[in-house]
Design a protein around this motif. Structure first.
Motif, PDB file in Angstrom:
ATOM      1  N   ALA A 275       0.822  -1.216   0.000  1.00  0.00           N
ATOM      2  CA  ALA A 275       0.000   0.000   0.000  1.00  0.00           C
ATOM      3  C   ALA A 275       0.855   1.264   0.000  1.00  0.00           C
ATOM      4  O   ALA A 275       0.577   2.217  -0.736  1.00  0.00           O
ATOM      5  CB  ALA A 275      -0.930  -0.005   1.211  1.00  0.00           C
ATOM      6  N   LEU A 332      -7.959   4.687  -5.383  1.00  0.00           N
ATOM      7  CA  LEU A 332      -9.091   3.975  -4.788  1.00  0.00           C
ATOM      8  C   LEU A 332      -9.763   3.043  -5.806  1.00  0.00           C
ATOM      9  O   LEU A 332     -10.229   1.957  -5.448  1.00  0.00           O
ATOM     10  CB  LEU A 332     -10.104   4.973  -4.227  1.00  0.00           C
ATOM     11  CG  LEU A 332      -9.644   5.733  -2.972  1.00  0.00           C
ATOM     12  CD1 LEU A 332     -10.676   6.777  -2.558  1.00  0.00           C
ATOM     13  CD2 LEU A 332      -9.384   4.776  -1.813  1.00  0.00           C
ATOM     14  N   GLU A 335      -7.419  -0.037  -6.261  1.00  0.00           N
ATOM     15  CA  GLU A 335      -7.006  -0.677  -4.999  1.00  0.00           C
ATOM     16  C   GLU A 335      -6.992  -2.209  -5.043  1.00  0.00           C
ATOM     17  O   GLU A 335      -6.034  -2.838  -4.568  1.00  0.00           O
ATOM     18  CB  GLU A 335      -7.911  -0.174  -3.860  1.00  0.00           C
ATOM     19  CG  GLU A 335      -7.707  -0.864  -2.527  1.00  0.00           C
ATOM     20  CD  GLU A 335      -8.631  -2.060  -2.354  1.00  0.00           C
ATOM     21  OE1 GLU A 335      -8.160  -3.085  -1.829  1.00  0.00           O
ATOM     22  OE2 GLU A 335      -9.803  -1.968  -2.759  1.00  0.00           O
ATOM     23  N   PRO A 336      -7.997  -2.897  -5.618  1.00  0.00           N
ATOM     24  CA  PRO A 336      -7.988  -4.364  -5.601  1.00  0.00           C
ATOM     25  C   PRO A 336      -6.825  -4.998  -6.365  1.00  0.00           C
ATOM     26  O   PRO A 336      -6.517  -6.176  -6.162  1.00  0.00           O
ATOM     27  CB  PRO A 336      -9.327  -4.738  -6.263  1.00  0.00           C
ATOM     28  CG  PRO A 336     -10.184  -3.521  -6.133  1.00  0.00           C
ATOM     29  CD  PRO A 336      -9.241  -2.377  -6.230  1.00  0.00           C
ATOM     30  N   SER A 348      -5.212 -13.549   2.341  1.00  0.00           N
ATOM     31  CA  SER A 348      -6.311 -12.585   2.466  1.00  0.00           C
ATOM     32  C   SER A 348      -5.977 -11.490   3.473  1.00  0.00           C
ATOM     33  O   SER A 348      -6.429 -10.356   3.345  1.00  0.00           O
ATOM     34  CB  SER A 348      -7.600 -13.304   2.890  1.00  0.00           C
ATOM     35  OG  SER A 348      -7.417 -13.976   4.131  1.00  0.00           O
ATOM     36  N   PHE A 351      -4.126  -8.665   1.742  1.00  0.00           N
ATOM     37  CA  PHE A 351      -5.086  -7.828   1.013  1.00  0.00           C
ATOM     38  C   PHE A 351      -5.815  -6.884   1.962  1.00  0.00           C
ATOM     39  O   PHE A 351      -6.018  -5.706   1.656  1.00  0.00           O
ATOM     40  CB  PHE A 351      -6.104  -8.710   0.287  1.00  0.00           C
ATOM     41  CG  PHE A 351      -5.637  -9.215  -1.046  1.00  0.00           C
ATOM     42  CD1 PHE A 351      -5.852  -8.478  -2.197  1.00  0.00           C
ATOM     43  CD2 PHE A 351      -4.980 -10.431  -1.146  1.00  0.00           C
ATOM     44  CE1 PHE A 351      -5.429  -8.940  -3.437  1.00  0.00           C
ATOM     45  CE2 PHE A 351      -4.555 -10.907  -2.380  1.00  0.00           C
ATOM     46  CZ  PHE A 351      -4.769 -10.165  -3.526  1.00  0.00           C
ATOM     47  N   ASN A 352      -6.223  -7.387   3.113  1.00  0.00           N
ATOM     48  CA  ASN A 352      -7.002  -6.590   4.055  1.00  0.00           C
ATOM     49  C   ASN A 352      -6.186  -5.441   4.641  1.00  0.00           C
ATOM     50  O   ASN A 352      -6.682  -4.318   4.770  1.00  0.00           O
ATOM     51  CB  ASN A 352      -7.522  -7.484   5.185  1.00  0.00           C
ATOM     52  CG  ASN A 352      -8.512  -6.755   6.082  1.00  0.00           C
ATOM     53  OD1 ASN A 352      -9.478  -6.163   5.608  1.00  0.00           O
ATOM     54  ND2 ASN A 352      -8.260  -6.783   7.379  1.00  0.00           N
ATOM     55  N   LYS A 355      -5.922  -2.746   2.006  1.00  0.00           N
ATOM     56  CA  LYS A 355      -7.200  -2.055   1.823  1.00  0.00           C
ATOM     57  C   LYS A 355      -7.460  -1.039   2.940  1.00  0.00           C
ATOM     58  O   LYS A 355      -7.890   0.097   2.682  1.00  0.00           O
ATOM     59  CB  LYS A 355      -8.334  -3.067   1.763  1.00  0.00           C
ATOM     60  CG  LYS A 355      -9.719  -2.432   1.595  1.00  0.00           C
ATOM     61  CD  LYS A 355     -10.829  -3.470   1.644  1.00  0.00           C
ATOM     62  CE  LYS A 355     -10.829  -4.317   0.399  1.00  0.00           C
ATOM     63  NZ  LYS A 355     -12.006  -5.227   0.348  1.00  0.00           N
ATOM     64  N   PHE A 358      -5.486   2.140   2.447  1.00  0.00           N
ATOM     65  CA  PHE A 358      -6.035   3.010   1.405  1.00  0.00           C
ATOM     66  C   PHE A 358      -7.270   3.759   1.892  1.00  0.00           C
ATOM     67  O   PHE A 358      -7.399   4.964   1.687  1.00  0.00           O
ATOM     68  CB  PHE A 358      -6.386   2.189   0.161  1.00  0.00           C
ATOM     69  CG  PHE A 358      -5.190   1.717  -0.608  1.00  0.00           C
ATOM     70  CD1 PHE A 358      -4.150   2.579  -0.912  1.00  0.00           C
ATOM     71  CD2 PHE A 358      -5.091   0.403  -1.034  1.00  0.00           C
ATOM     72  CE1 PHE A 358      -3.044   2.162  -1.632  1.00  0.00           C
ATOM     73  CE2 PHE A 358      -3.991  -0.034  -1.754  1.00  0.00           C
ATOM     74  CZ  PHE A 358      -2.962   0.847  -2.051  1.00  0.00           C
ATOM     75  N   TYR A 359      -8.184   3.073   2.548  1.00  0.00           N
ATOM     76  CA  TYR A 359      -9.447   3.682   2.947  1.00  0.00           C
ATOM     77  C   TYR A 359      -9.305   4.722   4.053  1.00  0.00           C
ATOM     78  O   TYR A 359     -10.136   5.624   4.160  1.00  0.00           O
ATOM     79  CB  TYR A 359     -10.439   2.601   3.388  1.00  0.00           C
ATOM     80  CG  TYR A 359     -11.019   1.788   2.249  1.00  0.00           C
ATOM     81  CD1 TYR A 359     -10.657   2.051   0.926  1.00  0.00           C
ATOM     82  CD2 TYR A 359     -11.922   0.760   2.477  1.00  0.00           C
ATOM     83  CE1 TYR A 359     -11.168   1.312  -0.127  1.00  0.00           C
ATOM     84  CE2 TYR A 359     -12.447   0.007   1.421  1.00  0.00           C
ATOM     85  CZ  TYR A 359     -12.063   0.294   0.124  1.00  0.00           C
ATOM     86  OH  TYR A 359     -12.574  -0.440  -0.911  1.00  0.00           O
TER      87      TYR A 359
END
Length: 445
Positions: A275, A332, A335-336, A348, A351-352, A355, A358-359
């Motif tokens: 990220a 944004l 992001e995926p 996973s 990934f979390n 995420k 970013f948020y």
């Protein structure tokens, strides 16, 4: 190749001068991402984490280097704006003396301390060896980084933002080629990635220095130019150190963030690293505007054109915030797809973690944009105290949130620390700027 920053419409002047610097920043991001992608895809998740765990330490040193060389460029731009070529040459000579001094100090102090640094930032044991190797090679090449940033900022102070771009593009492409060669066929692992970065920067610095001497008579220093002027030397050392310290203070807070993330384990480090590599787009782009704004403000301050400083601030806010908005939406939306760029078979949890970063960080880019514009302007017109105070506030806000909020609400608290730090610093520099404008109006009346 050069352009005057004291003439023409501020919006157009700042935008056109920023473009080559912005292009250079994007290429810098490109090869930084390529470095991480090559490491993650060819060596694996742990190697990416090893490189990522040292990122903030390397960034800390780089911030200091960029800060003090920016300080040199402000004084040089002021002397150019005032039309004093003799003083400009003395500024160039002084900046070279100080750069050699900092190269020796940083290299001698940091290289032997690499194992202790890795331990201090809580790097997991399974990646500590690779982390130490990567950090040592990067720090050993500090001189190349200083040399390149010094020449680039001298050229920008002269009004040439194109030449540094040319050699940065060359350095970026060379870095990618050397990455692949050193990591894949040579099998040098993370050491190869670090060595590729150092060698590409060194060659780029040498070529840009040769180009500067060939193009600009101001760079051809004679014997009397090298004679030390204590006042000019002290002015460069003072402003350079203050700006370098301010930039590095910001990084200390990020170092606390990295240490907090490192305690969460390899998956958190990998997600955070992926990220933050993309988040560097914002850092590099905003720093590109910082460089352009500093040169514009310093030249106009040296020329005594206060009206152009005021209109330059408005133009800078428009350019910077429109760019930040575009970056927010782009990151944004994409992001995926970020984590798979760096790790081919990520869990996973990785990934979390990416995420969440970013948020809880990206939507606050406008706060960073305001900080860049107002802190740079206040600094360029001779006020070093207020930006210093703002950096201290930024440090405490980021450190407090990383440690305290991190312990209360976990990873989200850590990533919220940057927006909180930007907000605290914004309040100080914006108030200082408008207070200065008010005093100028009162004196005029």
């Amino acid at each position: 190749m050069t352009m005057s920053l004291t003439e023409g419409k501020p919006l157009s002047v700042i935008f056109r001068f920023s473009l080559p610097i912005l292009g250079g920043s994007l290429f810098q991001l490109f090869y930084t991402l390529a470095d991480s992608i090559i490491v993650g895809q060819t060596i694996g998740e742990e190697a990416l984490a090893a490189v990522g765990s040292t990122t903030i330490v390397v960034y800390f040193i780089l911030c200091f280097i960029q800060g003090f060389t920016n300080g040199f460029s402000i004084l040089l731009a002021k002397s150019i704006g005032s039309g004093s070529k003799e003083r400009a040459k003395k500024n160039i000579a002084s900046s070279i003396y100080i750069s050699v001094f900092y190269t020796l100090i940083i290299t001698v102090i940091t290289c032997p301390l690499c194992p202790l640094i890795i331990k201090a930032i809580s790097v997991p044991e399974q990646i500590s060896k690779d982390s130490t190797t990567y950090l040592f090679v990067i720090l050993l090449g500090t001189g190349a980084t200083i040399f390149y940033n010094l020449i680039s900022n001298i050229l920008r102070a002269l009004g040439d933002s194109k030449t540094p771009l040319v050699y940065l593009v060359f350095s970026s492409l060379l870095n990618i080629v050397l990455d692949i060669v050193f990591i894949v066929p040579f099998g040098w692992g993370v050491m190869g990635a670090a060595l590729a970065t150092v060698l590409s920067q060194l060659l780029s610095a040498i070529l840009s220095f040769y180009s500067a001497i060939k193009k600009y008579p101001l760079m051809r220093l004679k014997k009397n130019d090298w004679e030390i002027d204590r006042n000019i030397l002290f002015a460069n050392f003072s402003l350079g150190f203050i700006m370098g310290f301010q930039m590095s203070v910001m990084c200390i807070g990020q170092l606390v963030m990295q240490a907090s993330v490192n305690k969460l384990g390899t998956e958190a480090i990998a997600g955070y690293t992926a990220a933050t590599k993309v988040d560097q787009l914002s850092v590099l782009v905003n720093n590109a505007f910082l460089t352009a704004i500093a040169a514009y403000m310093a030249q106009n301050y040296g020329a005594g054109q206060e009206d152009r400083i005021s209109s330059g601030v408005k133009a800078s806010i428009f350019i910077v915030e429109m760019t930040n908005l575009a970056m927010m939406l782009t990151i944004l939306l994409l992001e995926p797809y970020v984590v798979p760029l760096f790790v081919s078979d990520a869990s996973s949890e990785v990934f979390n973690y990416a995420k969440l970063f970013f948020y809880f960080t990206i939507p606050f880019y406008p706060l960073l944009g305001l900080l860049i514009v107002f802190r740079t302007t206040v600094q360029a017109v001779g006020n070093t105290k207020v930006p210093f105070i703002a950096c201290i506030v930024e440090l405490f806000a980021r450190s407090f949130a990383s440690v305290i909020l991190g312990s209360v609400i976990g990873y989200i608290g850590i990533v919220l620390s940057s927006p909180l730090a930007w907000l605290g610093a914004d309040l100080i520099v914006i108030c200082s700027y408008f207070n200065r404008r008010k005093k100028l109006r009162d004196n005029a009346n």
